[in-house]
Scaffold this motif. Structure first.
Motif, PDB file in Angstrom:
ATOM      1  N   LEU A   1      28.143  45.628  50.116  1.00  0.00           N
ATOM      2  CA  LEU A   1      28.976  44.604  49.495  1.00  0.00           C
ATOM      3  C   LEU A   1      29.323  43.510  50.492  1.00  0.00           C
ATOM      4  CD1 LEU A   1      31.500  46.754  47.398  1.00  0.00           C
ATOM      5  CD2 LEU A   1      29.453  45.583  46.588  1.00  0.00           C
ATOM      6  N   ASP A   2      29.644  43.900  51.718  1.00  0.00           N
ATOM      7  CA  ASP A   2      29.991  42.918  52.740  1.00  0.00           C
ATOM      8  C   ASP A   2      28.800  42.035  53.078  1.00  0.00           C
ATOM      9  OD1 ASP A   2      32.114  41.944  54.445  1.00  0.00           O
ATOM     10  OD2 ASP A   2      30.979  42.728  56.145  1.00  0.00           O
ATOM     11  N   HIS A   3      27.624  42.630  53.208  1.00  0.00           N
ATOM     12  CA  HIS A   3      26.416  41.840  53.456  1.00  0.00           C
ATOM     13  C   HIS A   3      26.151  40.884  52.294  1.00  0.00           C
ATOM     14  CE1 HIS A   3      24.689  44.727  56.647  1.00  0.00           C
ATOM     15  NE2 HIS A   3      24.807  43.541  57.200  1.00  0.00           N
ATOM     16  N   MET A   4      26.336  41.384  51.089  1.00  0.00           N
ATOM     17  CA  MET A   4      26.086  40.559  49.904  1.00  0.00           C
ATOM     18  C   MET A   4      27.020  39.356  49.868  1.00  0.00           C
ATOM     19  SD  MET A   4      24.210  40.262  47.196  1.00  0.00           S
ATOM     20  CE  MET A   4      24.133  39.679  45.502  1.00  0.00           C
ATOM     21  N   ALA A   5      28.280  39.573  50.195  1.00  0.00           N
ATOM     22  CA  ALA A   5      29.245  38.473  50.192  1.00  0.00           C
ATOM     23  C   ALA A   5      28.842  37.394  51.195  1.00  0.00           C
ATOM     24  CB  ALA A   5      30.641  39.004  50.507  1.00  0.00           C
ATOM     25  N   VAL A   6      28.407  37.805  52.369  1.00  0.00           N
ATOM     26  CA  VAL A   6      27.964  36.842  53.385  1.00  0.00           C
ATOM     27  C   VAL A   6      26.735  36.086  52.897  1.00  0.00           C
ATOM     28  CG1 VAL A   6      27.051  36.601  55.721  1.00  0.00           C
ATOM     29  CG2 VAL A   6      28.933  38.179  55.297  1.00  0.00           C
ATOM     30  N   HIS A   7      25.783  36.808  52.321  1.00  0.00           N
ATOM     31  CA  HIS A   7      24.549  36.185  51.835  1.00  0.00           C
ATOM     32  C   HIS A   7      24.847  35.114  50.790  1.00  0.00           C
ATOM     33  CE1 HIS A   7      20.248  36.103  50.680  1.00  0.00           C
ATOM     34  NE2 HIS A   7      20.728  35.912  49.464  1.00  0.00           N
ATOM     35  N   VAL A   8      25.656  35.463  49.791  1.00  0.00           N
ATOM     36  CA  VAL A   8      25.970  34.523  48.714  1.00  0.00           C
ATOM     37  C   VAL A   8      26.715  33.305  49.253  1.00  0.00           C
ATOM     38  CG1 VAL A   8      27.359  34.239  46.626  1.00  0.00           C
ATOM     39  CG2 VAL A   8      25.951  36.271  46.907  1.00  0.00           C
ATOM     40  N   ALA A   9      27.618  33.528  50.224  1.00  0.00           N
ATOM     41  CA  ALA A   9      28.371  32.410  50.796  1.00  0.00           C
ATOM     42  C   ALA A   9      27.441  31.433  51.519  1.00  0.00           C
ATOM     43  CB  ALA A   9      29.431  32.937  51.758  1.00  0.00           C
TER      44      ALA A   9
ATOM     45  N   ILE B   1      30.068  32.302  58.807  1.00  0.00           N
ATOM     46  CA  ILE B   1      30.828  32.803  57.660  1.00  0.00           C
ATOM     47  C   ILE B   1      31.219  34.255  57.919  1.00  0.00           C
ATOM     48  CG2 ILE B   1      30.733  33.381  55.212  1.00  0.00           C
ATOM     49  CD1 ILE B   1      28.974  30.920  54.821  1.00  0.00           C
ATOM     50  N   VAL B   2      32.500  34.515  57.854  1.00  0.00           N
ATOM     51  CA  VAL B   2      33.012  35.855  58.116  1.00  0.00           C
ATOM     52  C   VAL B   2      33.943  36.285  56.989  1.00  0.00           C
ATOM     53  CG1 VAL B   2      32.816  35.634  60.616  1.00  0.00           C
ATOM     54  CG2 VAL B   2      34.927  34.940  59.485  1.00  0.00           C
ATOM     55  N   THR B   3      34.158  37.592  56.898  1.00  0.00           N
ATOM     56  CA  THR B   3      35.048  38.154  55.879  1.00  0.00           C
ATOM     57  C   THR B   3      36.495  38.043  56.335  1.00  0.00           C
ATOM     58  OG1 THR B   3      33.309  39.737  55.316  1.00  0.00           O
ATOM     59  CG2 THR B   3      35.519  40.171  54.448  1.00  0.00           C
ATOM     60  N   ALA B   4      37.324  37.363  55.561  1.00  0.00           N
ATOM     61  CA  ALA B   4      38.744  37.251  55.876  1.00  0.00           C
ATOM     62  C   ALA B   4      39.518  38.410  55.274  1.00  0.00           C
ATOM     63  CB  ALA B   4      39.301  35.931  55.367  1.00  0.00           C
ATOM     64  N   SER B   5      39.183  38.769  54.028  1.00  0.00           N
ATOM     65  CA  SER B   5      39.851  39.882  53.362  1.00  0.00           C
ATOM     66  C   SER B   5      39.036  40.284  52.149  1.00  0.00           C
ATOM     67  CB  SER B   5      41.276  39.494  52.927  1.00  0.00           C
ATOM     68  OG  SER B   5      41.238  38.483  51.929  1.00  0.00           O
ATOM     69  N   VAL B   6      39.371  41.430  51.602  1.00  0.00           N
ATOM     70  CA  VAL B   6      38.783  41.874  50.343  1.00  0.00           C
ATOM     71  C   VAL B   6      39.919  41.946  49.339  1.00  0.00           C
ATOM     72  CG1 VAL B   6      37.473  43.649  49.137  1.00  0.00           C
ATOM     73  CG2 VAL B   6      37.020  43.183  51.555  1.00  0.00           C
ATOM     74  N   LYS B   7      39.853  41.077  48.363  1.00  0.00           N
ATOM     75  CA  LYS B   7      40.917  40.993  47.371  1.00  0.00           C
ATOM     76  C   LYS B   7      41.054  42.308  46.609  1.00  0.00           C
ATOM     77  CE  LYS B   7      41.823  38.384  43.089  1.00  0.00           C
ATOM     78  NZ  LYS B   7      41.293  37.268  42.260  1.00  0.00           N
ATOM     79  N   ARG B   8      39.908  42.856  46.199  1.00  0.00           N
ATOM     80  CA  ARG B   8      39.966  44.087  45.401  1.00  0.00           C
ATOM     81  C   ARG B   8      38.559  44.627  45.184  1.00  0.00           C
ATOM     82  NH1 ARG B   8      42.652  42.191  41.043  1.00  0.00           N
ATOM     83  NH2 ARG B   8      44.627  42.665  42.048  1.00  0.00           N
ATOM     84  N   VAL B   9      38.444  45.952  45.137  1.00  0.00           N
ATOM     85  CA  VAL B   9      37.226  46.624  44.687  1.00  0.00           C
ATOM     86  C   VAL B   9      37.655  47.658  43.654  1.00  0.00           C
ATOM     87  CG1 VAL B   9      35.200  47.966  45.323  1.00  0.00           C
ATOM     88  CG2 VAL B   9      36.150  46.333  46.966  1.00  0.00           C
ATOM     89  N   ASP B  10      37.232  47.473  42.420  1.00  0.00           N
ATOM     90  CA  ASP B  10      37.572  48.413  41.344  1.00  0.00           C
ATOM     91  C   ASP B  10      36.347  49.255  41.009  1.00  0.00           C
ATOM     92  OD1 ASP B  10      40.184  47.664  41.098  1.00  0.00           O
ATOM     93  OD2 ASP B  10      39.847  46.257  39.455  1.00  0.00           O
TER      94      ASP B  10
END
Length: 459
Positions: free
Chosen positions: A133-141, A161-170
């Motif tokens: 999920l973290d890799h995917m977020a970076v890729h899309v950004a 581009i880096v991860t600042a926070s994860v709002k939520r994972v349901d």
């Protein structure tokens, strides 16, 4: 199912929470732009967090996605951009769908990948999914901020581009089959000045070939100058093409205004809740004012479970820091272990909330994870994990930053993770009770998070 052994299956649709998610299983048909299947895919657009239904396109594996990020960053060339470019270059807004991407974790055909993702229970390790999920977020950004909408091309501005926070994972389904392919898709659903929200989903076919929605996640990413990580770099804006997309962007905008309630002061009702709790505990003692627990209760500090790691180079990301997905995986596995011991049986993760990346973790740091149960409600428990670092070569410096009185024992907090778990085997779990004021505030924070999860995905 996006796999060779499933290519004979025809397109299927499963109704999920009011939205239709098509299963893309026959590329030769999907490549026909005028085919009925392709038209149906284009019509079946979900409003769920602004992410469209799974669309046709090239089937790429998760490994291809990760390698494309590294290749893209290696071609950045920050020295080719002037300060004038960084300040004044026009960045045209992009549509939500422009950044949409879909990849496959090929568990049905890749035996090596199967072993990497296999848990002790025989299903998929959720911790490995968090890394993806973290890799995917970076890729899309990066896709959102590329020159031509592809990582084959250059960036519009030099950026890290880096991860600042994860709002939520349901989690809608935790028991993920380890022998079936997993589909991961996502795109940008909000863009501010230098921050973005990336919404990601996970799917897998069940035994009948129906597509099942496994989880949904929202990552908050930030754009920084590669030459100076303290400086922000602007990102492309986002425009809505449909009312659903406009609603998604507005909802995310409201979230950014109230990013976290972690430091929210207790309300009057919450103060009264703590007051009544301690009155009840003290009333049990017929001798003095010392609180007394019943057999069904346990002090919060007694639930602590910790683990310590050395940060090796194998855990680093493309920037030479410790990979955020690795931190999430370690935190989740510790929280899961703690919850399993607490509940004395099997547990299921239902949600992750308020995941914060406050400080980068360096190679060589001693990394500490401390977990404890913060709140319980029937068979549900809230677990908090705090990550901190110590550096044997910089202990005095860390002590000065954190608290000079701590001396050589000083640590600096880097991350906070919150998990909602469900006791599967044992519905009669202990009730956690805070003993000190700092535990009371943590208790109230856990109560808010768990109640929100129950309202959102349980009830």
């Amino acid at each position: 199912m996006l796999a060779r052994n499933a290519s004979r299956r025809i397109f299927q649709v499963r109704q999920f929470s009011g939205y239709k998610f098509p299963v893309v299983t026959q590329p030769s048909i999907l490549q026909q732009r005028d085919s009925p299947i392709h038209k149906q895919i284009q019509r079946n657009v979900s409003s769920m967090s602004g992410v469209p239904s799974l669309s046709s396109g090239q089937e790429m594996t998760i490994d291809n996605m990760v390698s494309s990020i590294y290749d893209h960053v290696s071609k950045c060339g920050p020295e080719n951009f002037s300060d004038e470019d960084k300040k004044n270059k026009v960045l045209q807004p992009r549509a939500i769908s422009d950044s949409y991407r879909k990849f496959v974790i090929p568990l049905s055909t890749d035996t090596v990948k199967q072993k990497e993702y296999l848990s002790a229970m025989g299903n998929v390790r959720i911790g490995k999914i968090l890394e993806d999920l973290d890799h995917m977020a970076v890729h899309v950004a990066y896709i959102h901020n590329s020159e031509n909408g592809s990582l084959d091309g250059p960036m519009t501005l030099p950026r890290t581009i880096v991860t600042a926070s994860v709002k939520r994972v349901d989690f809608h389904k935790e028991d993920i089959n380890s022998s079936r392919d997993i589909i991961i898709d996502g795109q940008v659903t909000y863009a501010g000045t230098s921050s973005m929200q990336i919404s990601i989903r996970l799917f897998q076919n069940d035994e009948n070939g129906n597509l099942v929605h496994i989880l949904k996640a929202d990552f908050i990413m930030v754009s920084r100058d590669p030459l100076d990580g303290t400086k922000k770099i602007r990102v492309h804006g986002l425009v809505a093409k449909t009312p659903d997309e406009a609603e998604t962007i507005n909802q995310a905008k409201e979230h950014f205004k109230t990013m976290s309630n972690r430091d929210e002061e207790p309300t009057n009702d919450e103060f009264r809740l703590i007051h009544r709790m301690y009155n009840k505990l003290i009333a049990r003692n017929m001798v003095n004012d010392t609180p007394v627990l019943e057999k069904s209760e346990i002090w919060m500090h007694k639930t602590m479970l910790s683990v310590t790691e050395i940060c090796f180079p194998e855990y680093q990301n493309m920037y030479g820091k410790i990979f955020g997905g690795f931190l999430m995986r370690k935190a989740l596995e510790l929280a899961y272990t703690n919850a399993k011991m607490y509940c004395k049986g099997r547990v299921a993760i239902r949600s992750m909330d308020h995941i914060e990346f406050a400080k980068a973790v360096e190679i060589g740091h001693v990394l500490h994870f401390d977990s404890f149960v913060t709140y319980t409600d029937r068979k549900y428990i809230q677990v908090k994990v705090v990550a901190s670092i110590s550096d044997q070569n910089k202990l005095p410096e860390l002590a000065k930053i954190n608290n000079p009185t701590l001396g050589q024992e000083a640590r600096v907090n880097t991350n906070v993770f919150n998990f909602t778990m469900e006791s599967v085997d044992n519905p009669s779990i202990l009730t956690v009770v805070p003993k000190h004021y700092v535990h009371a505030t943590t208790y109230l924070e856990g109560r808010r998070l768990l109640n929100n999860t129950l309202k959102r995905i349980i009830n």
